[in-house]
Design a protein around this motif. Structure first.
Motif, short mmCIF file in Angstrom:
data_model
loop_
_atom_site.label_atom_id
_atom_site.label_comp_id
_atom_site.label_asym_id
_atom_site.label_seq_id
_atom_site.Cartn_x
_atom_site.Cartn_y
_atom_site.Cartn_z
N GLU A 215 50.25 26.58 -69.23
CA GLU A 215 50.45 26.07 -70.59
C GLU A 215 51.55 26.85 -71.31
OE1 GLU A 215 46.59 26.38 -72.31
OE2 GLU A 215 45.73 24.82 -71.01
N GLU A 216 51.61 28.15 -71.07
CA GLU A 216 52.66 28.97 -71.68
C GLU A 216 54.04 28.54 -71.19
OE1 GLU A 216 54.42 33.41 -70.89
OE2 GLU A 216 52.25 33.17 -70.82
N PHE A 217 54.17 28.37 -69.88
CA PHE A 217 55.47 28.00 -69.30
C PHE A 217 55.88 26.57 -69.65
CE2 PHE A 217 55.52 31.27 -65.55
CZ PHE A 217 55.72 32.28 -66.48
N GLU A 218 54.90 25.70 -69.87
CA GLU A 218 55.23 24.32 -70.25
C GLU A 218 55.94 24.26 -71.60
OE1 GLU A 218 51.84 21.68 -67.88
OE2 GLU A 218 51.40 22.47 -69.89
N GLN A 219 55.83 25.32 -72.39
CA GLN A 219 56.56 25.38 -73.66
C GLN A 219 58.01 25.82 -73.45
OE1 GLN A 219 54.87 24.30 -76.43
NE2 GLN A 219 53.28 23.91 -74.88
N LEU A 220 58.32 26.29 -72.24
CA LEU A 220 59.64 26.86 -71.96
C LEU A 220 60.46 26.03 -70.98
CD1 LEU A 220 58.50 30.59 -71.51
CD2 LEU A 220 59.43 29.52 -73.59
N THR A 221 59.80 25.11 -70.24
CA THR A 221 60.52 24.35 -69.22
C THR A 221 59.85 23.00 -68.99
OG1 THR A 221 61.34 24.37 -66.93
CG2 THR A 221 59.18 25.35 -67.32
N GLN A 222 60.65 22.06 -68.49
CA GLN A 222 60.12 20.74 -68.11
C GLN A 222 59.89 20.64 -66.61
OE1 GLN A 222 59.36 18.28 -70.44
NE2 GLN A 222 59.75 19.98 -71.86
N LYS A 223 60.14 21.71 -65.88
CA LYS A 223 59.99 21.68 -64.43
C LYS A 223 58.51 21.58 -64.04
CE LYS A 223 64.36 21.88 -63.65
NZ LYS A 223 65.03 22.93 -62.89
N PRO A 224 58.21 20.94 -62.88
CA PRO A 224 56.81 20.80 -62.46
C PRO A 224 56.16 22.15 -62.17
CG PRO A 224 58.32 20.05 -60.73
CD PRO A 224 59.14 20.29 -61.95
N ILE A 225 54.93 22.32 -62.67
CA ILE A 225 54.20 23.57 -62.52
C ILE A 225 52.85 23.29 -61.86
CG2 ILE A 225 53.25 25.58 -63.72
CD1 ILE A 225 55.18 25.00 -66.02
N LYS A 226 52.52 24.08 -60.87
CA LYS A 226 51.28 23.92 -60.13
C LYS A 226 50.45 25.20 -60.22
CE LYS A 226 48.43 22.23 -56.92
NZ LYS A 226 47.54 21.08 -57.19
N VAL A 227 49.17 25.07 -60.55
CA VAL A 227 48.27 26.23 -60.56
C VAL A 227 47.65 26.40 -59.18
CG1 VAL A 227 46.20 27.26 -61.55
CG2 VAL A 227 47.73 25.92 -63.01
N ILE A 228 47.92 27.52 -58.55
CA ILE A 228 47.27 27.87 -57.28
C ILE A 228 46.76 29.31 -57.46
CG2 ILE A 228 47.47 28.13 -54.79
CD1 ILE A 228 49.82 26.23 -54.80
N THR A 229 45.48 29.45 -57.59
CA THR A 229 44.90 30.77 -57.82
C THR A 229 44.98 31.62 -56.56
OG1 THR A 229 42.67 30.15 -57.10
CG2 THR A 229 43.24 29.74 -59.42
N ASN A 230 44.54 32.86 -56.66
CA ASN A 230 44.31 33.67 -55.48
C ASN A 230 42.99 33.23 -54.86
OD1 ASN A 230 46.63 35.52 -55.42
ND2 ASN A 230 45.86 36.18 -57.41
N GLY A 231 42.62 33.83 -53.73
CA GLY A 231 41.43 33.33 -53.04
C GLY A 231 40.79 34.36 -52.14
N TYR A 232 39.96 33.85 -51.24
CA TYR A 232 39.24 34.72 -50.30
C TYR A 232 39.33 34.12 -48.90
CZ TYR A 232 35.51 31.22 -50.07
OH TYR A 232 34.81 30.05 -49.86
N GLU A 233 39.02 34.94 -47.92
CA GLU A 233 38.94 34.47 -46.54
C GLU A 233 37.51 34.52 -46.06
OE1 GLU A 233 42.24 34.53 -43.44
OE2 GLU A 233 42.13 36.58 -44.18
N SER A 234 37.16 33.62 -45.15
CA SER A 234 35.81 33.63 -44.58
C SER A 234 35.71 34.75 -43.55
CB SER A 234 35.49 32.29 -43.93
OG SER A 234 36.49 31.96 -42.99
N GLY A 235 34.52 34.92 -43.03
CA GLY A 235 34.28 36.00 -42.08
C GLY A 235 33.24 36.94 -42.65
N ASP A 236 32.12 37.04 -41.98
CA ASP A 236 31.02 37.85 -42.48
C ASP A 236 31.23 39.32 -42.18
OD1 ASP A 236 29.66 35.63 -43.43
OD2 ASP A 236 28.69 35.27 -41.49
#
Length: 429
Positions: A215-236
């Motif tokens: 939302e912050e960057f959408e005020q500064l640019t019209q370029k497409p923005i995608k949210v991809i969070t960090n994550g985890y890996e499986s494996g016990d």
């Protein structure tokens, strides 16, 4: 496979959270038709190192390296300790800063814009420009911070107009909390803003880790923005639970994240309940600021604390799964609402109750609530905090302290890499 060049500063043996994101993307990208090439510094200055992460680098990935000039090395001549803490992101309150620390912050903020790796930009553009042409690489992804790496992407885009340049912002640029502490002059502030705008409007696509940053960057640019969070890996990781009522925070605990409300409430519970005092253990792994330790002592909790120092990533997961309660902390400010610590996703994997403490409307806390992985409290939630800790302690005594999270599979590294792969090939209509 389509080749994609990833430009990142943090790479094994770098320790800390910054290295994990692209190490895992690189691991899974081949499953989605991409051959990752990774460009990193040949002689980096990493404040934290974890040699065990070298084993996680895929054997077939192509690694490109070029020398980098690191000003933190010569700055350490004046004060090795203060240079290391500043490069680690630990900046004390202004009233506690020595004259030398103030000087180092001024130099860092005003002579090295956007950051201390700025001198790596021009030689990298010259070197990588040849690689792009020779290897027919048509997509470049730059990951920051350090945000000077985005300037490498901008330089390559100018030389190769048909290149697809994607920026990955693991953290915001001018709106992040520590930016205000760099003792910037008005001229330096304007230069940061100008460079930020140039990058956001020069890139073809932008990846961010939170909706707030989007939302912050959408005020500064019209370029497409995608949210991809960090994550985890499986494996016990087979680990039994700690016998103590362990409240654990594994990761850097900087001055501004100091959870004084938590220390206050824990101190009250220790005084009011003898059995709570007998079983409580506060476990802190990673870099911990002196101000945090002073607060712990001030509230009479020193006898309950265990300081682990830096913990290798493999051991981190074991500690997380053994803890009774996992702490997720963020600075209480409007600017940090969109900061989602990478450890949150490994916490989700551990499936232990998460106590999230941060600002109002904090995305990290909202994820905890949404996935039913624990409780989220703010600075005015002393009574709620006390109630949930006592409730969890009674469940611990009965051997029934468990959670049943939902929807966490969306944060698996493979699922997130699929989102990235789709965004690389996505074309706007």
């Amino acid at each position: 496979m389509q080749k994609v060049l990833i430009i990142t500063y943090y790479w094994p043996p770098a320790g800390g959270p910054g290295v994990q994101r692209w190490l895992k993307f690189v691991k899974y990208l081949p499953e989605f038709g991409f051959e990752p090439w990774v460009y990193i510094p040949q002689n980096p200055h990493y404040p934290l190192e974890d040699e065990s992460l070298l084993k996680e680098v895929p054997e077939r990935v192509k690694i490109l390296k070029r020398p980098i000039t690191e000003p933190y090395r010569w700055a350490s001549v004046f004060s090795k300790k203060q240079t290391k803490t500043i490069s680690s992101g630990i900046i004390q309150e202004e009233k506690r800063q020595s004259l030398l620390e103030k000087m180092l912050l001024w130099v860092r903020g005003n002579l090295f814009i956007p950051d201390a790796r700025k001198n790596w930009v021009k030689p990298s553009v010259r070197y990588l420009s040849q690689i792009l042409s020779k290897e027919n690489i048509t997509t470049v992804i730059t990951s920051g911070p350090p945000h000077s790496l985005h300037l490498i992407g901008m330089g390559l885009k100018k030389r190769h107009p048909d290149l697809q340049w994607i920026t990955d912002f693991r953290d915001p640029w001018t709106s992040i909390g520590y930016h205000k502490k760099l003792r910037l002059t008005a001229s330096s502030q304007r230069k940061h803003k100008r460079l930020e705008s140039d990058v956001l409007n020069g890139a073809d696509k932008i990846v961010v880790t939170s909706n707030t940053t989007k939302e912050e960057f959408e005020q500064l640019t019209q370029k497409p923005i995608k949210v991809i969070t960090n994550g985890y890996e499986s494996g016990d990781v087979a680990m039994g639970l700690d016998q103590k009522f362990t409240v654990s925070h594994i990761g850097s605990l900087l001055t501004d994240r100091n959870p004084e409300l938590l220390w206050q409430v824990l101190s009250t519970l220790v005084k009011e309940h003898a059995d709570f005092a007998e079983h409580l253990k506060i476990q802190l792994g990673g870099t911990v600021s002196e101000q945090v330790l002073q607060s712990v002592r001030q509230y009479g909790l020193e006898a309950h604390i265990e300081i682990l120092g830096y913990v290798p990533h493999g051991q981190v997961q074991k500690l997380q799964q053994a803890a009774q309660v996992l702490l997720l902390l963020e600075i209480d400010s409007v600017e940090t609402r969109g900061i989602i610590p990478g450890k949150l996703f490994e916490y989700l994997k551990a499936k232990r109750p998460i106590l999230a403490m941060g600002p109002e409307q904090w995305e990290g806390g909202q994820i905890v609530e949404m996935t039913k992985s624990g409780r989220y409290v703010t600075s005015n939630g002393a009574q709620s905090l006390k109630e949930v800790l006592l409730k969890w302690f009674r469940a611990y005594q009965e051997g029934s302290l468990t959670i049943n999270p939902t929807g966490i599979e969306h944060y698996h590294r493979r699922a997130l890499t699929e989102q990235l792969a789709n965004f690389i090939i996505w074309e706007s209509s």
